[in-house]
Motif scaffolding. Structure first.
Motif, PDB file in Angstrom:
ATOM      1  N   ALA A   6       0.840  -1.194   0.000  1.00 23.18           N
ATOM      2  CA  ALA A   6       0.000   0.000   0.000  1.00 23.18           C
ATOM      3  C   ALA A   6       0.872   1.239   0.000  1.00 23.18           C
ATOM      4  CB  ALA A   6      -0.909   0.007   1.224  1.00 23.18           C
ATOM      5  N   LEU A   7       0.359   2.292  -0.636  1.00 20.92           N
ATOM      6  CA  LEU A   7       1.023   3.592  -0.665  1.00 20.92           C
ATOM      7  C   LEU A   7       0.057   4.645  -0.128  1.00 20.92           C
ATOM      8  CD1 LEU A   7       2.907   3.958  -4.091  1.00 20.92           C
ATOM      9  CD2 LEU A   7       3.902   4.196  -1.816  1.00 20.92           C
ATOM     10  N   LEU A   8       0.480   5.309   0.944  1.00 23.85           N
ATOM     11  CA  LEU A   8      -0.287   6.427   1.492  1.00 23.85           C
ATOM     12  C   LEU A   8       0.313   7.728   0.980  1.00 23.85           C
ATOM     13  CD1 LEU A   8      -0.527   5.281   5.223  1.00 23.85           C
ATOM     14  CD2 LEU A   8      -2.256   4.986   3.439  1.00 23.85           C
ATOM     15  N   LEU A  22      -5.640   2.495   7.465  1.00 24.52           N
ATOM     16  CA  LEU A  22      -4.787   1.469   8.059  1.00 24.52           C
ATOM     17  C   LEU A  22      -5.606   0.276   8.539  1.00 24.52           C
ATOM     18  CD1 LEU A  22      -2.289   3.738  10.021  1.00 24.52           C
ATOM     19  CD2 LEU A  22      -1.826   2.418   7.943  1.00 24.52           C
ATOM     20  N   THR A  23      -6.771   0.525   9.118  1.00 25.51           N
ATOM     21  CA  THR A  23      -7.641  -0.576   9.551  1.00 25.51           C
ATOM     22  C   THR A  23      -8.099  -1.398   8.351  1.00 25.51           C
ATOM     23  OG1 THR A  23      -8.404   0.673  11.474  1.00 25.51           O
ATOM     24  CG2 THR A  23      -9.797  -1.143  10.729  1.00 25.51           C
ATOM     25  N   TRP A  24      -8.502  -0.724   7.274  1.00 26.04           N
ATOM     26  CA  TRP A  24      -8.960  -1.418   6.074  1.00 26.04           C
ATOM     27  C   TRP A  24      -7.817  -2.236   5.455  1.00 26.04           C
ATOM     28  CZ3 TRP A  24      -7.889  -1.422   0.817  1.00 26.04           C
ATOM     29  CH2 TRP A  24      -8.879  -1.959  -0.025  1.00 26.04           C
ATOM     30  N   LEU A  25      -6.623  -1.673   5.446  1.00 26.26           N
ATOM     31  CA  LEU A  25      -5.488  -2.349   4.819  1.00 26.26           C
ATOM     32  C   LEU A  25      -5.043  -3.592   5.582  1.00 26.26           C
ATOM     33  CD1 LEU A  25      -3.445   0.780   3.724  1.00 26.26           C
ATOM     34  CD2 LEU A  25      -4.381  -0.971   2.190  1.00 26.26           C
ATOM     35  N   LYS A  26      -5.373  -3.683   6.868  1.00 26.26           N
ATOM     36  CA  LYS A  26      -4.986  -4.862   7.646  1.00 26.26           C
ATOM     37  C   LYS A  26      -5.582  -6.134   7.065  1.00 26.26           C
ATOM     38  CE  LYS A  26      -4.857  -4.980  12.112  1.00 26.26           C
ATOM     39  NZ  LYS A  26      -5.242  -4.832  13.553  1.00 26.26           N
ATOM     40  N   ASP A  47      -0.219  14.086  16.576  1.00 29.11           N
ATOM     41  CA  ASP A  47       0.246  13.105  17.559  1.00 29.11           C
ATOM     42  C   ASP A  47      -0.373  11.738  17.280  1.00 29.11           C
ATOM     43  OD1 ASP A  47       1.852  14.856  19.029  1.00 29.11           O
ATOM     44  OD2 ASP A  47       0.225  15.445  20.360  1.00 29.11           O
ATOM     45  N   ARG A  48      -1.674  11.720  17.006  1.00 25.16           N
ATOM     46  CA  ARG A  48      -2.344  10.443  16.726  1.00 25.16           C
ATOM     47  C   ARG A  48      -1.840   9.833  15.423  1.00 25.16           C
ATOM     48  NH1 ARG A  48      -8.463   9.036  14.909  1.00 25.16           N
ATOM     49  NH2 ARG A  48      -8.460   6.835  15.537  1.00 25.16           N
ATOM     50  N   CYS A  49      -1.619  10.661  14.419  1.00 17.85           N
ATOM     51  CA  CYS A  49      -1.114  10.154  13.137  1.00 17.85           C
ATOM     52  C   CYS A  49       0.214   9.429  13.318  1.00 17.85           C
ATOM     53  CB  CYS A  49      -0.941  11.297  12.143  1.00 17.85           C
ATOM     54  SG  CYS A  49      -2.488  11.884  11.410  1.00 17.85           S
ATOM     55  N   CYS A  50       1.142  10.056  14.024  1.00 12.98           N
ATOM     56  CA  CYS A  50       2.453   9.440  14.208  1.00 12.98           C
ATOM     57  C   CYS A  50       2.355   8.165  15.032  1.00 12.98           C
ATOM     58  CB  CYS A  50       3.411  10.435  14.855  1.00 12.98           C
ATOM     59  SG  CYS A  50       3.864  11.804  13.766  1.00 12.98           S
ATOM     60  N   ALA A  51       1.480   8.167  16.046  1.00 13.04           N
ATOM     61  CA  ALA A  51       1.280   6.965  16.848  1.00 13.04           C
ATOM     62  C   ALA A  51       0.693   5.832  16.005  1.00 13.04           C
ATOM     63  CB  ALA A  51       0.375   7.272  18.034  1.00 13.04           C
ATOM     64  N   LEU A  52      -0.251   6.156  15.126  1.00 13.69           N
ATOM     65  CA  LEU A  52      -0.833   5.146  14.243  1.00 13.69           C
ATOM     66  C   LEU A  52       0.197   4.578  13.277  1.00 13.69           C
ATOM     67  CD1 LEU A  52      -4.229   6.890  13.382  1.00 13.69           C
ATOM     68  CD2 LEU A  52      -4.000   4.635  14.458  1.00 13.69           C
ATOM     69  N   LEU A  53       0.990   5.442  12.690  1.00 11.29           N
ATOM     70  CA  LEU A  53       2.008   4.985  11.747  1.00 11.29           C
ATOM     71  C   LEU A  53       3.016   4.080  12.429  1.00 11.29           C
ATOM     72  CD1 LEU A  53       2.551   8.351   9.850  1.00 11.29           C
ATOM     73  CD2 LEU A  53       1.459   6.302   8.920  1.00 11.29           C
TER      74      LEU A  53
END
Length: 224
Positions: A6-8, A22-26, A47-53
């Motif tokens: 996947a490419l974001l 990210l949930t869908w790509l799992k 902050d949430r974005c970096c934690a998710l990545l």
């Protein structure tokens, strides 16, 4: 060795859209999720974005907005983040991002960057031709590396799959997944090197303000 990944595109702090993607790509059997940078500067929660990545082990690179944030440059931009407002873990995550990553795939190496290669300010658009390409020295550097058949980048927020010929050897195929930013064509891409195509997906906001992933176009990958 990447076969399907996947490419974001440029994330710009769109944490809700990133979480859904990210949930869908799992559930999509991808070997890896790659991100082209520009995590910072947007309406959402960086902050949430970096934690998710980090939690999803996304392989990301640094974009120009991330570089500007870390260098305290251009902080008067609309929706610009301020370092003082961010968690130390977020700043550490951004500081550790490399400008490029070179990754092995079943079709040869892929260079992941934000703009074109290590230059995070160079734009490569679907309609560029003639003078625009002749003066794109970052693209010329990639073309000079005949061991590099694939490159990916963002920066323009425009989806693109495009082949650039070389004087000798296979072409360079450049892929841009677009952006998660809702003011543009919001979405991401799944690259299937064995089937030879790039599938784009839209992130659509429904009337009830929930988000959904919907298939968009499928672009064939030129032969390498």
């Amino acid at each position: 060795m990447l076969r399907r990944f996947a490419l974001l595109g440029d994330i710009h702090a769109e944490d809700r859209r990133l979480a859904l993607a990210l949930t869908w790509l799992k559930g999509q059997a991808v070997d890896a999720v790659l991100a082209v940078g520009d995590l910072a500067d947007g309406r959402g929660d960086l902050d949430r974005c970096c934690a998710l990545l980090a939690a999803h082990r996304v392989l990301a690179v640094r974009g120009n907005h991330d570089r500007w944030l870390l260098g305290d440059e251009l902080r008067g931009l609309t929706h610009a983040h301020q370092a003082v407002d961010l968690a130390p873990a977020t700043l550490a995550y951004l500081a550790a991002l490399p400008p490029t990553r070179r990754l092995a795939t079943v079709r040869g190496d892929l260079l992941l960057g934000h703009g074109v290669g290590p230059d995070d300010m160079v734009r490569l658009r679907p309609h560029h031709s003639g003078y625009d390409l002749e003066t794109n020295f970052a693209l010329a550097d990639l073309l000079a590396d005949r061991s590099l058949p694939l490159a990916a980048g963002g920066h323009t927020h425009q989806r693109m799959v495009r082949a650039f010929t070389r004087p000798a050897g296979p072409p360079l195929v450049f892929i841009n997944p677009g952006t998660l930013h809702p003011d543009h064509e919001s979405g991401f891409a799944v690259v299937d090197l064995e089937r030879g195509h790039v599938a784009y997906f839209d992130l659509v906001e429904r009337p009830d303000q929930s988000l959904a992933v919907e298939p968009a176009e499928v672009a064939p990958l030129p032969a390498i």
